[in-house]
Scaffold this motif. Structure first.
Motif, PDB file in Angstrom:
ATOM      1  N   GLY A  17      -6.067  19.720 -16.324  1.00 15.10           N
ATOM      2  CA  GLY A  17      -5.456  20.349 -15.168  1.00 15.10           C
ATOM      3  C   GLY A  17      -4.255  21.178 -15.599  1.00 15.10           C
ATOM      4  N   SER A  18      -3.103  20.932 -14.980  1.00 15.20           N
ATOM      5  CA  SER A  18      -1.881  21.659 -15.346  1.00 15.20           C
ATOM      6  C   SER A  18      -1.105  20.965 -16.454  1.00 15.20           C
ATOM      7  CB  SER A  18      -0.979  21.791 -14.111  1.00 15.20           C
ATOM      8  OG  SER A  18      -0.592  20.502 -13.633  1.00 15.20           O
ATOM      9  N   ARG A  19      -1.569  19.823 -16.885  1.00 21.42           N
ATOM     10  CA  ARG A  19      -0.867  19.064 -17.918  1.00 21.42           C
ATOM     11  C   ARG A  19      -1.347  19.463 -19.313  1.00 21.42           C
ATOM     12  NH1 ARG A  19      -2.528  15.646 -13.918  1.00 21.42           N
ATOM     13  NH2 ARG A  19      -0.875  14.663 -12.690  1.00 21.42           N
ATOM     14  N   ILE A  20      -0.413  19.512 -20.246  1.00 17.85           N
ATOM     15  CA  ILE A  20      -0.741  19.797 -21.640  1.00 17.85           C
ATOM     16  C   ILE A  20      -0.288  18.609 -22.481  1.00 17.85           C
ATOM     17  CG2 ILE A  20      -0.254  21.270 -23.633  1.00 17.85           C
ATOM     18  CD1 ILE A  20       0.070  23.593 -21.712  1.00 17.85           C
ATOM     19  N   TYR A  21      -1.201  18.117 -23.306  1.00 11.99           N
ATOM     20  CA  TYR A  21      -0.937  16.950 -24.138  1.00 11.99           C
ATOM     21  C   TYR A  21      -0.970  17.323 -25.617  1.00 11.99           C
ATOM     22  CZ  TYR A  21      -1.531  14.035 -20.002  1.00 11.99           C
ATOM     23  OH  TYR A  21      -1.379  13.457 -18.766  1.00 11.99           O
ATOM     24  N   ALA A  22      -0.056  16.728 -26.374  1.00 14.28           N
ATOM     25  CA  ALA A  22       0.004  16.926 -27.817  1.00 14.28           C
ATOM     26  C   ALA A  22      -0.107  15.579 -28.503  1.00 14.28           C
ATOM     27  CB  ALA A  22       1.315  17.607 -28.216  1.00 14.28           C
ATOM     28  N   VAL A  23      -0.626  15.592 -29.734  1.00 18.29           N
ATOM     29  CA  VAL A  23      -0.723  14.355 -30.502  1.00 18.29           C
ATOM     30  C   VAL A  23       0.258  14.431 -31.663  1.00 18.29           C
ATOM     31  CG1 VAL A  23      -2.642  15.199 -31.932  1.00 18.29           C
ATOM     32  CG2 VAL A  23      -2.279  12.740 -31.667  1.00 18.29           C
ATOM     33  N   ASN A  24       1.017  13.357 -31.880  1.00 16.78           N
ATOM     34  CA  ASN A  24       1.980  13.282 -32.967  1.00 16.78           C
ATOM     35  C   ASN A  24       1.316  12.779 -34.240  1.00 16.78           C
ATOM     36  OD1 ASN A  24       4.418  14.184 -31.798  1.00 16.78           O
ATOM     37  ND2 ASN A  24       4.790  12.201 -30.842  1.00 16.78           N
ATOM     38  N   ALA A  25       1.264  13.635 -35.274  1.00 14.37           N
ATOM     39  CA  ALA A  25       0.666  13.228 -36.543  1.00 14.37           C
ATOM     40  C   ALA A  25       1.687  12.585 -37.479  1.00 14.37           C
ATOM     41  CB  ALA A  25       0.028  14.425 -37.233  1.00 14.37           C
ATOM     42  N   ARG A  26       2.964  12.873 -37.264  1.00 18.38           N
ATOM     43  CA  ARG A  26       4.056  12.278 -38.035  1.00 18.38           C
ATOM     44  C   ARG A  26       3.932  12.527 -39.532  1.00 18.38           C
ATOM     45  NH1 ARG A  26       6.112   6.525 -36.505  1.00 18.38           N
ATOM     46  NH2 ARG A  26       8.025   7.569 -37.187  1.00 18.38           N
ATOM     47  N   PHE A  27       3.480  13.741 -39.909  1.00 20.56           N
ATOM     48  CA  PHE A  27       3.412  14.086 -41.325  1.00 20.56           C
ATOM     49  C   PHE A  27       4.808  13.943 -41.928  1.00 20.56           C
ATOM     50  CE2 PHE A  27      -0.231  17.181 -40.191  1.00 20.56           C
ATOM     51  CZ  PHE A  27      -1.146  16.145 -40.232  1.00 20.56           C
ATOM     52  N   GLY A  28       4.894  13.375 -43.093  1.00 21.35           N
ATOM     53  CA  GLY A  28       6.183  13.128 -43.739  1.00 21.35           C
ATOM     54  C   GLY A  28       6.647  11.700 -43.590  1.00 21.35           C
ATOM     55  N   THR A  29       6.124  11.007 -42.586  1.00 25.84           N
ATOM     56  CA  THR A  29       6.393   9.577 -42.429  1.00 25.84           C
ATOM     57  C   THR A  29       5.344   8.806 -43.217  1.00 25.84           C
ATOM     58  OG1 THR A  29       7.311   9.886 -40.207  1.00 25.84           O
ATOM     59  CG2 THR A  29       6.557   7.671 -40.791  1.00 25.84           C
ATOM     60  N   PRO A  30       5.762   7.944 -44.137  1.00 28.24           N
ATOM     61  CA  PRO A  30       4.772   7.203 -44.937  1.00 28.24           C
ATOM     62  C   PRO A  30       3.805   6.433 -44.035  1.00 28.24           C
ATOM     63  CG  PRO A  30       6.969   6.911 -45.845  1.00 28.24           C
ATOM     64  CD  PRO A  30       7.141   7.610 -44.529  1.00 28.24           C
ATOM     65  N   PRO A  31       2.500   6.705 -44.152  1.00 27.79           N
ATOM     66  CA  PRO A  31       1.539   5.997 -43.298  1.00 27.79           C
ATOM     67  C   PRO A  31       1.299   4.581 -43.799  1.00 27.79           C
ATOM     68  CG  PRO A  31       0.386   7.461 -44.786  1.00 27.79           C
ATOM     69  CD  PRO A  31       1.848   7.711 -45.016  1.00 27.79           C
ATOM     70  N   GLY A  32       1.107   3.698 -42.867  1.00 24.56           N
ATOM     71  CA  GLY A  32       0.812   2.312 -43.187  1.00 24.56           C
ATOM     72  C   GLY A  32       0.133   1.656 -42.016  1.00 24.56           C
ATOM     73  N   PRO A  33      -0.318   0.437 -42.157  1.00 24.64           N
ATOM     74  CA  PRO A  33      -1.040  -0.233 -41.067  1.00 24.64           C
ATOM     75  C   PRO A  33      -0.193  -0.469 -39.817  1.00 24.64           C
ATOM     76  CG  PRO A  33      -0.594  -1.762 -42.870  1.00 24.64           C
ATOM     77  CD  PRO A  33      -0.265  -0.402 -43.377  1.00 24.64           C
ATOM     78  N   SER A  34       1.135  -0.426 -39.954  1.00 27.78           N
ATOM     79  CA  SER A  34       1.990  -0.656 -38.789  1.00 27.78           C
ATOM     80  C   SER A  34       2.676   0.617 -38.301  1.00 27.78           C
ATOM     81  CB  SER A  34       3.055  -1.711 -39.120  1.00 27.78           C
ATOM     82  OG  SER A  34       3.884  -1.270 -40.178  1.00 27.78           O
ATOM     83  N   THR A  35       2.404   1.760 -38.937  1.00 22.73           N
ATOM     84  CA  THR A  35       3.020   3.024 -38.517  1.00 22.73           C
ATOM     85  C   THR A  35       2.531   3.393 -37.121  1.00 22.73           C
ATOM     86  OG1 THR A  35       3.049   3.758 -40.818  1.00 22.73           O
ATOM     87  CG2 THR A  35       3.435   5.423 -39.146  1.00 22.73           C
ATOM     88  N   THR A  36       3.464   3.770 -36.247  1.00 25.94           N
ATOM     89  CA  THR A  36       3.124   4.070 -34.863  1.00 25.94           C
ATOM     90  C   THR A  36       2.818   5.552 -34.667  1.00 25.94           C
ATOM     91  OG1 THR A  36       5.460   4.342 -34.297  1.00 25.94           O
ATOM     92  CG2 THR A  36       4.499   2.146 -33.994  1.00 25.94           C
ATOM     93  N   TYR A  37       1.916   5.818 -33.750  1.00 23.11           N
ATOM     94  CA  TYR A  37       1.531   7.199 -33.419  1.00 23.11           C
ATOM     95  C   TYR A  37       1.345   7.273 -31.904  1.00 23.11           C
ATOM     96  CZ  TYR A  37       0.547   7.454 -38.418  1.00 23.11           C
ATOM     97  OH  TYR A  37       0.657   7.420 -39.775  1.00 23.11           O
ATOM     98  N   SER A  38       1.401   8.504 -31.375  1.00 19.81           N
ATOM     99  CA  SER A  38       1.328   8.634 -29.923  1.00 19.81           C
ATOM    100  C   SER A  38       0.791   9.985 -29.477  1.00 19.81           C
ATOM    101  CB  SER A  38       2.713   8.423 -29.309  1.00 19.81           C
ATOM    102  OG  SER A  38       3.625   9.426 -29.785  1.00 19.81           O
ATOM    103  N   VAL A  39       0.370  10.003 -28.222  1.00 18.31           N
ATOM    104  CA  VAL A  39       0.037  11.221 -27.495  1.00 18.31           C
ATOM    105  C   VAL A  39       1.181  11.476 -26.534  1.00 18.31           C
ATOM    106  CG1 VAL A  39      -1.529  12.235 -25.781  1.00 18.31           C
ATOM    107  CG2 VAL A  39      -2.444  10.918 -27.714  1.00 18.31           C
ATOM    108  N   VAL A  40       1.623  12.736 -26.447  1.00 24.00           N
ATOM    109  CA  VAL A  40       2.791  13.081 -25.648  1.00 24.00           C
ATOM    110  C   VAL A  40       2.416  14.096 -24.563  1.00 24.00           C
ATOM    111  CG1 VAL A  40       5.097  14.117 -25.690  1.00 24.00           C
ATOM    112  CG2 VAL A  40       4.339  12.689 -27.589  1.00 24.00           C
ATOM    113  N   LEU A  41       2.887  13.858 -23.355  1.00 31.33           N
ATOM    114  CA  LEU A  41       2.745  14.828 -22.285  1.00 31.33           C
ATOM    115  C   LEU A  41       3.770  15.941 -22.547  1.00 31.33           C
ATOM    116  CD1 LEU A  41       1.632  15.796 -19.575  1.00 31.33           C
ATOM    117  CD2 LEU A  41       3.275  14.288 -18.436  1.00 31.33           C
ATOM    118  N   ALA A  42       3.290  17.078 -23.056  1.00 26.50           N
ATOM    119  CA  ALA A  42       4.180  18.156 -23.475  1.00 26.50           C
ATOM    120  C   ALA A  42       4.631  19.021 -22.313  1.00 26.50           C
ATOM    121  CB  ALA A  42       3.492  19.021 -24.527  1.00 26.50           C
ATOM    122  N   GLN A  43       3.746  19.186 -21.340  1.00 29.20           N
ATOM    123  CA  GLN A  43       4.078  20.025 -20.177  1.00 29.20           C
ATOM    124  C   GLN A  43       3.283  19.541 -18.976  1.00 29.20           C
ATOM    125  OE1 GLN A  43       4.578  24.490 -20.349  1.00 29.20           O
ATOM    126  NE2 GLN A  43       2.665  24.427 -19.224  1.00 29.20           N
ATOM    127  N   GLY A  44       3.923  19.515 -17.826  1.00 27.15           N
ATOM    128  CA  GLY A  44       3.238  19.084 -16.602  1.00 27.15           C
ATOM    129  C   GLY A  44       3.876  17.876 -16.061  1.00 27.15           C
TER     130      GLY A  44
END
Length: 302
Positions: free
Chosen positions: A275-302
């Motif tokens: 619809g009018s909402r735009i969503y982005a996904v956070n890849a967190r490049f530069g943050t060392p990845p691991g089994p407990s590293t957190t990631y998210s989808v963000v409502l960027a606009q709307g």
């Protein structure tokens, strides 16, 4: 008077319900720890899908409730970078595998596994857009697009072909073609070259490319694209912002009109709209990845 009061009461109720509905969409949605996402696609209704770079797994969630679960299990030899939903199917770019994958968006079953990049040399199949009659995949290491023909109902062909890019686009050092989108008729594609921040329009039938004149501006670290009418959204991943480009008729030129920023951005990579909402996904490049590293989808606009 009674009728007016009833109408007023009904109007207030509708407004309250609309406000509650708007508030019911969370501003951030947590993905499974250690997921390492890159691509996001909005499907039917409020359903969304996010791929996992190292495993090729696909997560399916709901933008309204924020809940979800692994939809396609990860498998050795697969990867999931860019992802697109179209007519009940998921098209997934396979990164350094040189492959593309197509899944049933209702069951998660694998429909096609396609070897897109052939021969020697580096490859990174990065993103994908689906038009009415074909899916097009970018390769960040090669001056080609991979074209996968589709039937009238969107079913993919058994093999894809390489479409050589000619014209203004030239390979440079670093990451080249990244995000891709298309005009509604599927005749013109828009791509971004991450290393130099240039945008190009490409004739889908021939591969002829023309630089989009931004009046000297560039969109360095350009990643995912979203074309809506003549407005182009360009994710600038490590800059933690989304450039909004107002394109001229014919897409020959454009102006960066503004930027979307959000305190919750942490190297966003791709976007999609519901619809009018735009969503982005956070890849967190530069943050060392691991089994407990957190990631998210963000409502960027709307």
């Amino acid at each position: 008077m009674l009728r007016r009061m009833l109408l007023l009461t009904a109007s207030v109720a509708v407004l309250a319900a609309s406000a509650a509905l708007a508030k019911s969409f969370p501003a951030t949605i947590a993905l499974p720890p250690g997921w390492q996402p890159e691509g996001i696609a909005v499907g039917d209704g409020s359903t969304f899908y996010v791929g996992s770079i190292p495993t090729g797994a696909v997560y399916r969630g709901d933008l309204r409730s924020g809940k979800g679960a692994t939809f396609v299990q990860g498998t050795t030899g697969r990867a999931a970078i860019g992802i697109e939903h179209d007519r009940g199917r998921l098209f997934v770019a396979g990164g350094s595998t040189g492959k593309g994958f197509v899944y049933n968006a209702r069951t998660g079953a694998l429909v096609r596994e396609l070897q897109l990049a052939t021969g020697g040399g580096a490859t990174f199949v990065n993103d994908v857009v689906v038009t009415k009659r074909a899916a097009y995949f970018t390769d960040s290491n090669r001056a080609v697009l991979y074209r996968l023909a589709l039937s009238k109902n969107g079913a993919p062909a058994a093999t894809a072909t390489a479409l050589a890019l000619t014209g203004d686009f030239q390979l440079v050092g670093g990451f080249n073609l990244n995000g891709i989108d298309a005009t509604p008729d599927g005749k013109t594609l828009v791509v971004v070259q991450s290393a130099n921040g240039k945008l190009y329009r490409v004739v889908a039938a021939t591969g002829v490319s023309k630089a989009i004149d931004l009046g000297g501006a560039v969109v360095t670290n350009g990643d995912g694209l979203l074309l809506h009418g003549r407005t182009l959204y360009v994710v600038q991943n490590r800059d933690n912002k989304i450039a909004v480009v107002a394109l001229a008729k014919g897409l020959a030129s454009g102006t960066v009109s503004r930027f979307i920023t959000n305190p919750a951005f942490d190297v966003p990579t791709t976007i999609d709209r519901q619809g009018s909402r735009i969503y982005a996904v956070n890849a967190r490049f530069g943050t060392p990845p691991g089994p407990s590293t957190t990631y998210s989808v963000v409502l960027a606009q709307g």
